[in-house]
Design a protein around this motif. Structure first.
Motif, short mmCIF file in Angstrom:
data_model
loop_
_atom_site.label_atom_id
_atom_site.label_comp_id
_atom_site.label_asym_id
_atom_site.label_seq_id
_atom_site.Cartn_x
_atom_site.Cartn_y
_atom_site.Cartn_z
N GLY A 181 0.97 14.08 14.82
CA GLY A 181 1.58 12.85 15.29
C GLY A 181 0.68 11.63 15.26
N ARG A 182 -0.52 11.77 14.72
CA ARG A 182 -1.46 10.65 14.69
C ARG A 182 -1.62 10.15 13.25
NH1 ARG A 182 -4.64 11.29 19.42
NH2 ARG A 182 -6.07 9.65 18.76
N THR A 183 -1.82 8.84 13.11
CA THR A 183 -1.92 8.24 11.79
C THR A 183 -3.35 7.89 11.39
OG1 THR A 183 -1.61 6.01 12.70
CG2 THR A 183 0.37 7.22 12.02
N GLY A 184 -4.29 7.99 12.33
CA GLY A 184 -5.65 7.56 12.03
C GLY A 184 -5.82 6.06 12.17
N ILE A 185 -4.90 5.43 12.92
CA ILE A 185 -4.93 3.98 13.03
C ILE A 185 -6.12 3.47 13.85
CG2 ILE A 185 -3.50 3.88 15.12
CD1 ILE A 185 -2.21 1.37 14.01
N GLY A 186 -6.68 4.31 14.72
CA GLY A 186 -7.72 3.84 15.64
C GLY A 186 -8.92 3.22 14.96
N LEU A 187 -9.59 3.98 14.09
CA LEU A 187 -10.79 3.46 13.44
C LEU A 187 -10.46 2.35 12.45
CD1 LEU A 187 -12.81 6.77 12.88
CD2 LEU A 187 -13.25 4.96 14.55
N VAL A 188 -9.28 2.42 11.82
CA VAL A 188 -8.86 1.34 10.93
C VAL A 188 -8.72 0.04 11.72
CG1 VAL A 188 -7.02 0.52 9.40
CG2 VAL A 188 -7.72 2.92 9.34
N THR A 189 -8.18 0.15 12.92
CA THR A 189 -8.03 -1.01 13.79
C THR A 189 -9.40 -1.57 14.18
OG1 THR A 189 -5.95 -0.18 14.70
CG2 THR A 189 -7.13 -1.81 16.01
N VAL A 190 -10.32 -0.69 14.55
CA VAL A 190 -11.66 -1.14 14.94
C VAL A 190 -12.35 -1.85 13.78
CG1 VAL A 190 -13.92 -0.44 15.78
CG2 VAL A 190 -11.88 0.70 16.65
N GLU A 191 -12.22 -1.30 12.58
CA GLU A 191 -12.86 -1.95 11.43
C GLU A 191 -12.24 -3.32 11.17
OE1 GLU A 191 -14.46 -0.43 7.23
OE2 GLU A 191 -12.28 -0.41 7.36
N ARG A 192 -10.93 -3.42 11.31
CA ARG A 192 -10.25 -4.71 11.13
C ARG A 192 -10.77 -5.73 12.15
NH1 ARG A 192 -7.47 -8.69 8.42
NH2 ARG A 192 -5.80 -9.58 9.68
N ILE A 193 -10.90 -5.30 13.40
CA ILE A 193 -11.40 -6.20 14.45
C ILE A 193 -12.84 -6.60 14.16
CG2 ILE A 193 -12.03 -6.29 16.90
CD1 ILE A 193 -9.54 -4.53 17.43
N ALA A 194 -13.64 -5.65 13.69
CA ALA A 194 -15.03 -5.97 13.34
C ALA A 194 -15.08 -7.05 12.27
CB ALA A 194 -15.75 -4.71 12.87
N ARG A 195 -14.26 -6.91 11.24
CA ARG A 195 -14.26 -7.88 10.15
C ARG A 195 -13.77 -9.25 10.60
NH1 ARG A 195 -12.11 -4.29 4.96
NH2 ARG A 195 -14.03 -3.06 4.71
N LEU A 196 -12.79 -9.26 11.52
CA LEU A 196 -12.31 -10.54 12.04
C LEU A 196 -13.41 -11.29 12.79
CD1 LEU A 196 -8.77 -9.51 13.37
CD2 LEU A 196 -9.25 -11.10 11.49
N HIS A 197 -14.40 -10.54 13.27
CA HIS A 197 -15.53 -11.15 13.98
C HIS A 197 -16.75 -11.34 13.08
CE1 HIS A 197 -13.10 -9.95 17.45
NE2 HIS A 197 -13.81 -10.79 18.17
N GLY A 198 -16.59 -11.06 11.80
CA GLY A 198 -17.74 -11.16 10.90
C GLY A 198 -18.71 -10.02 11.08
N GLY A 199 -18.24 -8.90 11.63
CA GLY A 199 -19.09 -7.75 11.89
C GLY A 199 -18.72 -6.56 11.04
#
Length: 220
Positions: A181-199
């Protein structure tokens, strides 16, 4: 643990993404209907029947991944402020499910960013660390959260003591999760947030076991 990203998912997608998601669902729904027709046709070959079952499972997985992918794509950074990173971490660790996670003492510098998005990132990193450690059985050391300073950068380090992984980088993609039931969205979300912050977000598998996740953010 209920994700703060659920609140983000409930918001309306921007019109362009909403229309695109609708357009993609059309052919997906058509494929599902044609698959059902093939199943009712009375396929008798065992290999063909297995292929139809696998196709149905993959279409269902894709149907679940699409909204998750668009929710991540819709994430946008608000105006940045000076954020007390330790306060964000402590707030997330107040959740009953996070009991036992320890914060390493030290000098916790401030970062510049979107506090709401950083809370979502910390949530996912802590949840992954807890689930990985618990999956390795009882008696394992609890996950830790610490911080390191770089050249005008702050690195949030979340360390778990789970079974580890052979290729940590492959974990940062939709569909990587093996949990039902999980899509693996968690780490993808974290990476997206990191990039939005230039990280950046990086994962490593230390020789002593487990996984170490490093979220790099700009220092305030």
């Amino acid at each position: 643990m209920t994700s703060p990203l659920e609140d983000v998912r409930r918001r309306d997608l921007p019109p362009d993404l909403d229309h695109l998601l609708h357009d993609l669902r059309g052919p997906l729904n058509s494929a599902v209907m044609h698959l059902e027709v093939l199943k009712r046709a009375g396929v008798t070959d065992p290999l063909a029947k297995q292929s139809l079952e696998t196709l149905g499972q993959e279409l269902a997985r894709l149907a679940g991944m699409l909204p998750a992918a668009f929710a991540v794509a819709a994430l946008g950074r608000n105006e940045t402020t000076v954020v007390a990173l330790r306060s964000i971490v402590e707030q997330e660790l107040r959740r009953p499910e996070a009991a036992g996670v320890s914060v390493i003492e030290g000098d916790w510098p401030h970062v510049r960013g979107d506090a709401e998005l950083l809370s979502i990132a910390v949530f996912h990193l802590v949840r992954n660390a807890l689930e990985a450690t618990e999956s390795a059985g009882s008696g394992r050391q609890k996950p830790t959260v610490s911080v390191e300073m770089g050249d005008r950068q702050v690195m949030l380090v979340v360390r778990d003591w789970g079974p580890g992984m052979r290729n940590p980088r492959r974990a940062i993609r939709l569909g990587a999760s093996q949990k039902p039931g999980r899509t693996g969205i968690g780490l993808v979300t974290v990476e997206r947030i990191a990039r939005l912050h230039g990280g950046t977000l990086t994962l490593a598998a230390p020789a002593s076991g487990g996984v170490e996740a490093r979220l790099t953010l700009p220092a305030a």
